[in-house]
Each structure stands twice: as structure tokens, then as C-alpha cells.
Motif scaffolding. Structure first.
Motif, mmCIF file in Angstrom:
data_model
loop_
_atom_site.group_PDB
_atom_site.id
_atom_site.type_symbol
_atom_site.label_atom_id
_atom_site.label_comp_id
_atom_site.label_asym_id
_atom_site.label_seq_id
_atom_site.Cartn_x
_atom_site.Cartn_y
_atom_site.Cartn_z
ATOM 1 N N PRO A 149 -1.118 14.439 -4.443
ATOM 2 C CA PRO A 149 -2.280 13.600 -4.607
ATOM 3 C C PRO A 149 -2.313 13.011 -3.069
ATOM 4 O O PRO A 149 -1.333 12.501 -2.352
ATOM 5 N N MET A 150 -3.276 12.630 -2.459
ATOM 6 C CA MET A 150 -3.457 11.724 -1.146
ATOM 7 C C MET A 150 -3.086 10.142 -1.251
ATOM 8 O O MET A 150 -3.850 9.590 -1.931
ATOM 9 N N GLU A 151 -1.919 10.261 -0.913
ATOM 10 C CA GLU A 151 -1.469 8.689 -0.927
ATOM 11 C C GLU A 151 -0.305 8.571 0.252
ATOM 12 O O GLU A 151 0.229 9.357 0.426
ATOM 13 N N VAL A 152 0.043 7.044 0.440
ATOM 14 C CA VAL A 152 1.049 6.946 1.314
ATOM 15 C C VAL A 152 1.910 5.930 0.459
ATOM 16 O O VAL A 152 1.248 4.965 -0.044
ATOM 17 N N THR A 153 3.231 6.088 0.401
ATOM 18 C CA THR A 153 4.141 5.336 -0.055
ATOM 19 C C THR A 153 5.213 4.846 0.763
ATOM 20 O O THR A 153 5.817 5.386 1.503
ATOM 21 N N GLY A 171 8.266 1.272 -3.101
ATOM 22 C CA GLY A 171 7.753 2.248 -4.271
ATOM 23 C C GLY A 171 6.077 1.763 -3.845
ATOM 24 O O GLY A 171 5.115 2.161 -4.536
ATOM 25 N N GLN A 172 5.759 0.973 -3.054
ATOM 26 C CA GLN A 172 4.189 0.488 -2.700
ATOM 27 C C GLN A 172 3.273 1.571 -2.535
ATOM 28 O O GLN A 172 3.886 2.444 -1.645
ATOM 29 N N LYS A 173 2.226 1.873 -2.927
ATOM 30 C CA LYS A 173 1.390 2.959 -2.595
ATOM 31 C C LYS A 173 0.315 2.532 -1.941
ATOM 32 O O LYS A 173 -0.575 1.236 -2.384
ATOM 33 N N ILE A 174 -0.462 3.352 -0.962
ATOM 34 C CA ILE A 174 -1.782 3.183 -0.639
ATOM 35 C C ILE A 174 -2.622 4.282 -1.080
ATOM 36 O O ILE A 174 -2.337 5.448 -0.815
ATOM 37 N N TYR A 175 -3.713 3.983 -2.041
ATOM 38 C CA TYR A 175 -4.255 5.144 -2.752
ATOM 39 C C TYR A 175 -5.576 5.305 -2.017
ATOM 40 O O TYR A 175 -6.001 4.437 -1.272
ATOM 41 N N TYR A 176 -6.336 6.567 -2.003
ATOM 42 C CA TYR A 176 -7.453 6.786 -1.365
ATOM 43 C C TYR A 176 -8.385 7.439 -2.279
ATOM 44 O O TYR A 176 -7.945 8.593 -3.095
ATOM 45 N N ARG A 177 -9.528 7.050 -2.357
ATOM 46 C CA ARG A 177 -10.625 7.216 -3.328
ATOM 47 C C ARG A 177 -11.989 7.548 -2.912
ATOM 48 O O ARG A 177 -12.239 6.597 -2.044
ATOM 49 N N GLY A 178 -12.551 8.415 -3.462
ATOM 50 C CA GLY A 178 -14.052 8.234 -3.142
ATOM 51 C C GLY A 178 -15.011 7.543 -4.382
ATOM 52 O O GLY A 178 -14.693 7.866 -5.450
ATOM 53 N N LYS A 214 -11.660 8.454 -11.301
ATOM 54 C CA LYS A 214 -10.184 8.365 -10.802
ATOM 55 C C LYS A 214 -9.856 7.251 -10.288
ATOM 56 O O LYS A 214 -8.671 6.736 -10.085
ATOM 57 N N ILE A 215 -10.592 6.156 -10.014
ATOM 58 C CA ILE A 215 -10.314 4.585 -9.527
ATOM 59 C C ILE A 215 -9.810 4.070 -10.611
ATOM 60 O O ILE A 215 -8.821 3.299 -10.503
ATOM 61 N N THR A 217 -15.461 11.494 -1.459
ATOM 62 C CA THR A 217 -13.961 12.099 -1.444
ATOM 63 C C THR A 217 -13.748 12.888 -0.235
ATOM 64 O O THR A 217 -12.532 12.791 0.214
ATOM 65 N N ASN A 218 -14.628 13.864 -0.016
ATOM 66 C CA ASN A 218 -14.339 14.854 1.104
ATOM 67 C C ASN A 218 -14.272 14.435 2.495
ATOM 68 O O ASN A 218 -13.984 15.035 3.372
#
Length: 232
Positions: free
Chosen positions: A56-60, A65-72, A78-79, A21-22
């Protein structure tokens, strides 16, 4: 590709995954912002249609309203807990530095919790080619699959201004001084992992004719197994 897919599929969201994640913010999150800014030159004002957040780390995409999520992958819980906006699903999955993941079993478990709720999915896996032919990435890409495309590219196909002359000079130096490292690190070829006792083996039968001309014969045993002459 990820941004293009979202722009043309308004009911799709995306998730970008790295092992830890980091590492997300300074790599794929920054890369997303840079990519959209590059599209901005073609589609005037595109970057203004996206909202960027780090907590939270995301792009909308503002209009849909579509989102790009970021996960480790080190926090797979959290996924599983991601809930896309109503009427949408995660249709694009991108694993960056794919070779750092913990193998295909881990990948499948993550995908099983993501790939649901839609008809079309695109999974992107990007990495530098591991040198060992036995690495799970190299073994996986050789498995035939009708809906899989394996693409190899290297620095020679990128605009030199992206890389800088120093990068090109170093690549040419490594090519001259250490061709095997060059083939893997700069051309993305499988070259072996460098841990074999002998790298220059020719696997074939040794004939009696050849043996008859040997001038020195050595016979030995593995003393680490049992240090007794009778072991011979």
C-alpha cells in the motif's frame, strides 16, 4: 512542516488526503519523498531512515515505525479503517488541494474518524485561493478560531531557481495584460468568480437630484416570468 512534526513527536503518525485517490502518487507521495531528500542535506542520511512503499502507498520511519498514510476522500471507508501502530495515533492531517474537497461537512466527517487517541493534533489545509468570496474555503478561513493560523504566500517568496525564469516571465505578462487573473492565480487574492452580470457596481442610493438629470428612462419587466403586459 509534516516531516518536522513527525521527527519531533515519535508517537505521531500522519495522513495526507486529496479528494481523489488516483492523484496521490504523482503529487503528495512524490512531494513527501522530495521533502525528505531536502531535509537530507541538513540532517545527513535522513532519507535512508524512511521506507517508501506504493502498495500500500505509505512511508514508514524505520526506527520508530511511524507511518505516513495516503488516502483519497472519494474512498472515506479506507480512512476510517486505518489502525496506527500500537502506542501511536494520527496526529498530523494534511489536506492538499483543499479547495477541491466537497465542503466543510465532508471535512468534518473525515476528521471525526481520525482525530482520536491523542492529545495534540495539527491539521494542515493547503490550496490556491478560489476566486469567489462565497467558496467554502474563503468563507471558512474568515471564521475566527483561536487555534487557527491562516497564511498567504505567493510565488514572489519562493526562490526563483525553484520556479524558473519562464514562470516569472509569464507571471509578469499576466500582471500586465490581465491584472484580475494575476491577483488571483499568482497572488492568491479573492477577486470574484467572474460570473456576475455586472462587475463594476457601486451599491448606494440614487438621489432624486440625479434622477432628474437622466436623459433616458428605461422601464422593463422580466418576460421570462410571465409574458403579459399586466405583469408590469
Amino acid at each position: 512542516m509534516l516531516i518536522d512534526l513527525l521527527e519531533n513527536n515519535p508517537n505521531m503518525c500522519a495522513i495526507i488526503i486529496r479528494r481523489y485517490t488516483n492523484t496521490l502518487r504523482d503529487s503528495v507521495y512524490s512531494q513527501t519523498e522530495w521533502t525528505i531528500s531536502q531535509f537530507n542535506e541538513t540532517f545527513n542520511g535522513l532519507i535512508d531512515t524512511y521506507d517508501f512503499k506504493v502498495s500500500p502507498m505509505e512511508v514508514t520511519k524505520k526506527s520508530t515505525g511511524q507511518k505516513i498514510y495516503y488516502r483519497g476522500a472519494d474512498d472515506s471507508g479506507k480512512i476510517k479503517s486505518i489502525k496506527p501502530p500500537k502506542g501511536m495515533y494520527i496526529g498530523v492531517i494534511w489536506y492538499e488541494e483543499f479547495d477541491q474537497m466537497q465542503g466543510m461537512n465532508a471535512i468534518r466527517k473525515i476528521n471525526q474518524s481520525i482525530v482520536r487517541g491523542g492529545e495534540d493534533f495539527v491539521e494542515l489545509y493547503t490550496c490556491n485561493t478560489p476566486p469567489s468570496k462565497q467558496h467554502f474555503v474563503n468563507k471558512e478561513k474568515r471564521i475566527p478560531k483561536k487555534n487557527r493560523l491562516v497564511h498567504l504566500s505567493d510565488y514572489r517568496s519562493a526562490p526563483k531557481e525553484w520556479l524558473g525564469q519562464t514562470f516569472v516571465d509569464e507571471a509578469e505578462y499576466v500582471e500586465e495584460t490581465n491584472p484580475k487573473v494575476y491577483e488571483n492565480e499568482y497572488l492568491g487574492l479573492e477577486t470574484g468568480d467572474g460570473t456576475n452580470v455586472f462587475e463594476n457596481l457601486e451599491i448606494r442610493e440614487i438621489t432624486d437630484e440625479e434622477i432628474s438629470h437622466f436623459d433616458r428612462l428605461y422601464k422593463g419587466i422580466d418576460w421570462g416570468w410571465y409574458p403579459d403586459p399586466f405583469a408590469y
